[in-house]
Design a protein around this motif. Structure first.
Motif, PDB file in Angstrom:
ATOM      1  N   ARG A 299       0.877  -1.168   0.000  1.00 50.38           N
ATOM      2  CA  ARG A 299       0.000   0.000   0.000  1.00 50.38           C
ATOM      3  C   ARG A 299       0.919   1.224   0.000  1.00 50.38           C
ATOM      4  N   LEU A 300       1.099   1.783  -1.178  1.00 49.99           N
ATOM      5  CA  LEU A 300       2.084   2.838  -1.404  1.00 49.99           C
ATOM      6  C   LEU A 300       1.569   4.153  -0.837  1.00 49.99           C
ATOM      7  N   ASP A 301       2.259   4.691   0.162  1.00 47.80           N
ATOM      8  CA  ASP A 301       1.775   5.891   0.830  1.00 47.80           C
ATOM      9  C   ASP A 301       2.610   7.107   0.452  1.00 47.80           C
ATOM     10  N   GLN A 302       2.220   8.260   1.009  1.00 41.82           N
ATOM     11  CA  GLN A 302       2.864   9.532   0.690  1.00 41.82           C
ATOM     12  C   GLN A 302       4.312   9.596   1.167  1.00 41.82           C
ATOM     13  N   HIS A 303       4.671   8.770   2.125  1.00 43.88           N
ATOM     14  CA  HIS A 303       6.029   8.791   2.658  1.00 43.88           C
ATOM     15  C   HIS A 303       7.004   8.022   1.765  1.00 43.88           C
ATOM     16  N   VAL A 304       6.493   7.038   1.034  1.00 44.17           N
ATOM     17  CA  VAL A 304       7.353   6.156   0.245  1.00 44.17           C
ATOM     18  C   VAL A 304       7.282   6.468  -1.245  1.00 44.17           C
ATOM     19  N   LEU A 305       6.184   7.011  -1.719  1.00 39.97           N
ATOM     20  CA  LEU A 305       6.052   7.255  -3.160  1.00 39.97           C
ATOM     21  C   LEU A 305       7.202   8.106  -3.712  1.00 39.97           C
ATOM     22  N   PRO A 306       7.617   9.201  -3.042  1.00 37.35           N
ATOM     23  CA  PRO A 306       8.761   9.953  -3.585  1.00 37.35           C
ATOM     24  C   PRO A 306      10.030   9.109  -3.701  1.00 37.35           C
ATOM     25  N   MET A 307      10.182   8.091  -2.845  1.00 36.39           N
ATOM     26  CA  MET A 307      11.352   7.221  -2.932  1.00 36.39           C
ATOM     27  C   MET A 307      11.324   6.381  -4.206  1.00 36.39           C
ATOM     28  N   MET A 308      10.126   6.081  -4.703  1.00 38.03           N
ATOM     29  CA  MET A 308      10.018   5.320  -5.937  1.00 38.03           C
ATOM     30  C   MET A 308      10.474   6.149  -7.144  1.00 38.03           C
ATOM     31  N   LEU A 309      10.460   7.461  -7.003  1.00 37.15           N
ATOM     32  CA  LEU A 309      10.979   8.357  -8.036  1.00 37.15           C
ATOM     33  C   LEU A 309      12.480   8.591  -7.841  1.00 37.15           C
ATOM     34  N   PHE A 310      12.873   8.724  -6.592  1.00 38.60           N
ATOM     35  CA  PHE A 310      14.243   9.071  -6.231  1.00 38.60           C
ATOM     36  C   PHE A 310      15.246   8.060  -6.776  1.00 38.60           C
ATOM     37  N   ASN A 311      14.952   6.782  -6.626  1.00 38.61           N
ATOM     38  CA  ASN A 311      15.940   5.768  -6.989  1.00 38.61           C
ATOM     39  C   ASN A 311      16.260   5.769  -8.484  1.00 38.61           C
ATOM     40  N   PRO A 312      15.279   5.660  -9.387  1.00 39.35           N
ATOM     41  CA  PRO A 312      15.629   5.634 -10.821  1.00 39.35           C
ATOM     42  C   PRO A 312      16.149   6.965 -11.358  1.00 39.35           C
ATOM     43  N   LEU A 313      15.827   8.081 -10.696  1.00 40.14           N
ATOM     44  CA  LEU A 313      16.302   9.377 -11.192  1.00 40.14           C
ATOM     45  C   LEU A 313      17.815   9.516 -11.134  1.00 40.14           C
ATOM     46  N   SER A 314      18.486   8.628 -10.412  1.00 41.81           N
ATOM     47  CA  SER A 314      19.939   8.751 -10.283  1.00 41.81           C
ATOM     48  C   SER A 314      20.688   8.399 -11.559  1.00 41.81           C
ATOM     49  N   ASP A 315      19.967   7.898 -12.578  1.00 43.99           N
ATOM     50  CA  ASP A 315      20.634   7.491 -13.814  1.00 43.99           C
ATOM     51  C   ASP A 315      19.667   7.754 -14.979  1.00 43.99           C
ATOM     52  N   ALA A 316      20.055   8.617 -15.894  1.00 47.65           N
ATOM     53  CA  ALA A 316      19.177   8.971 -17.012  1.00 47.65           C
ATOM     54  C   ALA A 316      18.840   7.765 -17.879  1.00 47.65           C
ATOM     55  N   ARG A 317      19.644   6.733 -17.821  1.00 50.47           N
ATOM     56  CA  ARG A 317      19.331   5.524 -18.580  1.00 50.47           C
ATOM     57  C   ARG A 317      18.083   4.821 -18.051  1.00 50.47           C
ATOM     58  N   ASN A 318      17.612   5.249 -16.871  1.00 53.64           N
ATOM     59  CA  ASN A 318      16.415   4.660 -16.277  1.00 53.64           C
ATOM     60  C   ASN A 318      15.148   5.458 -16.581  1.00 53.64           C
ATOM     61  N   ASP A 319      15.217   6.444 -17.471  1.00 53.47           N
ATOM     62  CA  ASP A 319      14.041   7.282 -17.711  1.00 53.47           C
ATOM     63  C   ASP A 319      12.833   6.461 -18.147  1.00 53.47           C
ATOM     64  N   ALA A 320      13.034   5.510 -19.024  1.00 51.72           N
ATOM     65  CA  ALA A 320      11.908   4.682 -19.480  1.00 51.72           C
ATOM     66  C   ALA A 320      11.371   3.817 -18.346  1.00 51.72           C
ATOM     67  N   VAL A 321      12.274   3.304 -17.514  1.00 52.36           N
ATOM     68  CA  VAL A 321      11.856   2.505 -16.365  1.00 52.36           C
ATOM     69  C   VAL A 321      10.989   3.345 -15.435  1.00 52.36           C
ATOM     70  N   LEU A 322      11.409   4.581 -15.163  1.00 57.68           N
ATOM     71  CA  LEU A 322      10.635   5.449 -14.283  1.00 57.68           C
ATOM     72  C   LEU A 322       9.284   5.795 -14.897  1.00 57.68           C
TER      73      LEU A 322
END
Length: 497
Positions: A299-322
Motif C-alpha cells: 500500500r504505497l503511501d505519501q512517505h514512500v512514493l517519492p522514494m520510488m521516483l528518487f531511486n531511478p532518477l539517479s541514472d538517465a538511462r532509467n528514464d523509461a523505467v521510471l
C-alpha cells in the motif's frame, strides 16, 4: 547524507600522527598479525571468478582492543600477473550499508588488463553489514529514510516512526551499536592491510565509499596509496546536510525526466508537456496522502512514493523505467475495486527495499553508520521548519531531503565527526548531473584534499561513473592512475561518449 565541526583544530580528535599503530606503541598489534583462513566464498559470482574469502578479526572498540571482537568478511581476486603485482586495492560500494564482497566483480570490467594484473582486488562487507556482524534492529520496515508527507499530521507520524526505530536499535544492539562507524570501518581497513602483510592500501569507492576512503586518508595518510573516489561526498556536509543537498538536483532531474516522458506520451500517456507530467506525478503524492495506493502486496503511501521516483532518477538511462513505474502507480490509483496491479520488477525491487526489513542489506545497518558518525538535531520542530521552507521550490523531494530520521533519537556518537583536510594524492570523479552526491560535493572534497585531481563528467545525470557508466575519458584517467600512479596534470573535463 550532518553538521560540520566548527572552531576546532583540523587535527584535533583525528590523530593523523597517532592513528597509525606500530609495534610497541600500545596499538592493537595482535590484530595486525593474524593469519587468515582463505576459503571459497559461497557466492556464485565470486566463486566462478576464482575469488576466495576470509574473516578478519577486529576489536569492537579500538579504544579497548582487549575487549569483545567481531569478524569482518573480505574477498580477494588475486592479481592476474603476480610478477607485476603492486599490492591490494580495497573497495566500498556506498550506502552506507552496502555489502561489498562482490563489488569488484563489476568494477574490474572497466579496468584495463595491466591494472587487473597489478592488484589483489579486495571486497569487504563493512562492520555491521552483510557477513560482518550485521546490525539487526528488528525493524518493521526496510530503511529509515522517508518523505515527511504533505502535512503536519503526516510529519508527526514519521517522527514517531523514526523515534521507534532508534529505540528498537538501542534495545536490540545495546551499547556496542555506538562502535558501528565510518572511523572504525577505516580502522578495520587498516587491520585488513596489516593482516595481508601490505604496507599501503589502494582504494576505489563509490558514493558513501568516497567518505570512507577520505576518512581513511585522514586517519592513515602514510598508508594510503592510489585512491579513487567516485561520486564524492563533501565530508563537511556528511549527515543531514548531505541529505538536504539531494533535494534540488532531484527536482532538476525530475524536470528532465518529465521533458523526456512528455516526448514519449504516445507510449506512457502521462502528459504531452513537462508541466503536465510533473503535475500528474505531484498529484499522485497527494492522492497517496488521502489513501495509500494498493499495488502488488504493498500500500504505497505519501512517505514512500517519492522514494520510488528518487531511486531511478539517479541514472538517465532509467528514464523509461521510471515512466513505466509512474504509469503503473497511476493505473493502480485509478483502478476499480478488486483490480490488482502487479508492479514491474524494478518497482517491486524498490518497494521491497523500503518496506521489507532485511538485515543483510542497508536497512538498520545504514542507520547505525549514519547515526553513529554524526550527532544530529533532536528537536522535531527544526526539521518541520526546514520542510516547510523547502516545499515551494522542492514540491516532491524537499519533504524527503529535510525530513527527520532515526538519528534524531540516537545515542550520541562515540567519537567526533572526522574533519577531512589533507594533501594525500587522490583522483575524484564526479558527474555534473549526479542526484545523490551533487557536483558541488565533489568539488568541495577536491578542495579539502589538496593533493587530489578532479575528473568532471560533463552534462551526464548518473551516480557512480567508473564501472557503472561507460566513458572512455574517465576510464582512461582512472586506469592510468591505478597503473602508473600518474594523476592528470590539471583537473579534467570529460564529455559523454
Amino acid at each position: 547524507m550532518a553538521g560540520a565541526l566548527t572552531g576546532a583544530s583540523l587535527l584535533a580528535g583525528t590523530g593523523i600522527a597517532a592513528a597509525e599503530p606500530a609495534a610497541g606503541n600500545g596499538g592493537p598489534d595482535r590484530f595486525y598479525h593474524q593469519r587468515l583462513d582463505w576459503k571459497p566464498c559461497g557466492d556464485k559470482g565470486l566463486d566462478a571468478a576464482g575469488a576466495q574469502c576470509a574473516d578478519v578479526t577486529v576489536p569492537v572498540d579500538y579504544a579497548r582492543p582487549g575487549g569483545r571482537t567481531i569478524t569482518v568478511a573480505i574477498s580477494r581476486l588475486k592479481a592476474a600477473d603476480p610478477a607485476r603485482r603492486r599490492g591490494i586495492m580495497l573497495s566500498n560500494p556506498g550506502g552506507p550499508g552496502g555489502p561489498g564482497l562482490d563489488m569488484m566483480l563489476d568494477v574490474k570490467k572497466a579496468m584495463t588488463p595491466d591494472v587487473v594484473s597489478r592488484y589483489d582486488l579486495i571486497g569487504m562487507d563493512p562492520r555491521g553489514i552483510g557477513r560482518s556482524a550485521p546490525v539487526d534492529c528488528g525493524w518493521p520496515v526496510g530503511i529509515m529514510l522517508r518523505s515527511a508527507g504533505v502535512d503536519r499530521q503526516a510529519f508527526e507520524r514519521t517522527a514517531r516512526l523514526e523515534a521507534d526505530l532508534a529505540k528498537r536499535c538501542a534495545a536490540a544492539e545495546g551499547p556496542e551499536l555506538r562502535h558501528i562507524s565510518t572511523r572504525n570501518t577505516a580502522r578495520d581497513m587498516d587491520v585488513v592491510r596489516g593482516a595481508l602483510g601490505e604496507p599501503r592500501i589502494s582504494y576505489f569507492g563509490w558514493s558513501y565509499g568516497t567518505y570512507l576512503g577520505a576518512v581513511f586518508t585522514q586517519l592513515f595518510p602514510g598508508r594510503s596509496d592510489r585512491i579513487v573516489l567516485d561520486s564524492a561526498v563533501d565530508a563537511k556536509r556528511y549527515g543531514s546536510p548531505m541529505l538536504h543537498d539531494m533535494g534540488e538536483p532531484n527536482e532538476i532531474a525530475l524536470d528532465e525526466w518529465a521533458t523526456w516522458t512528455a516526448a514519449h506520451d504516445a507510449e506512457y500517456h502521462l502528459g504531452t508537456t513537462r508541466e503536465r507530467v510533473r503535475a500528474l506525478t505531484e498529484d499522485l503524492i497527494r492522492r497517496a496522502a488521502r489513501q495509500p495506493i494498493p499495488i502488488g502486496d504493498y500500500r504505497l503511501d505519501q512517505h514512500v512514493l517519492p522514494m520510488m521516483l528518487f531511486n531511478p532518477l539517479s541514472d538517465a538511462r532509467n528514464d523509461a523505467v521510471l515512466a513505466h513505474t509512474v504509469r503503473q502507480i497511476a493505473d493502480a490509483a485509478d483502478a476499480a475495486d478488486g483490480k490488482h496491479v502487479v508492479p514491474n520488477p524494478a518497482l517491486e525491487k524498490d518497494l521491497s527495499f523500503v518496506y521489507k526489513p532485511r538485515p543483510g542489506m542497508q536497512n538498520s545497518g545504514q542507520a547505525a553508520v549514519l547515526c553513529g558518525d554524526v550527532a544530529e538535531r533532536r528537536d522535531p520542530e527544526w526539521y518541520w521548519r526546514n520542510i516547510q521552507r523547502g516545499r515551494a521550490g522542492q514540491p516532491v523531494f524537499g519533504a524527503f531531503a529535510d525530513n527527520i530520521t532515526a538519528c534524531a533519537s540516537w545515542a550520541p556518537p562515540a567519537e567526533r565527526q572526522t574533519v577531512v583536510r589533507n594533501p594525500v594524492p587522490a583522483l575524484i570523479v564526479q558527474a555534473t548531473g549526479d542526484t545523490r552526491t551533487p557536483y558541488a560535493s565533489g568539488v568541495a572534497l577536491h578542495r579539502a584534499m589538496t593533493g587530489s585531481r578532479l575528473v568532471t563528467l560533463q552534462d551526464v545525470r548518473v551516480h557512480a561513473v567508473f564501472g557503472n557508466y561507460p566513458n572512455a575519458c574517465a576510464e582512461h584517467a582512472v586506469n592510468t592512475y591505478f597503473r602508473d600512479g600518474t594523476l592528470p596534470e590539471a583537473d579534467t573535463t570529460c564529455r559523454d561518449d
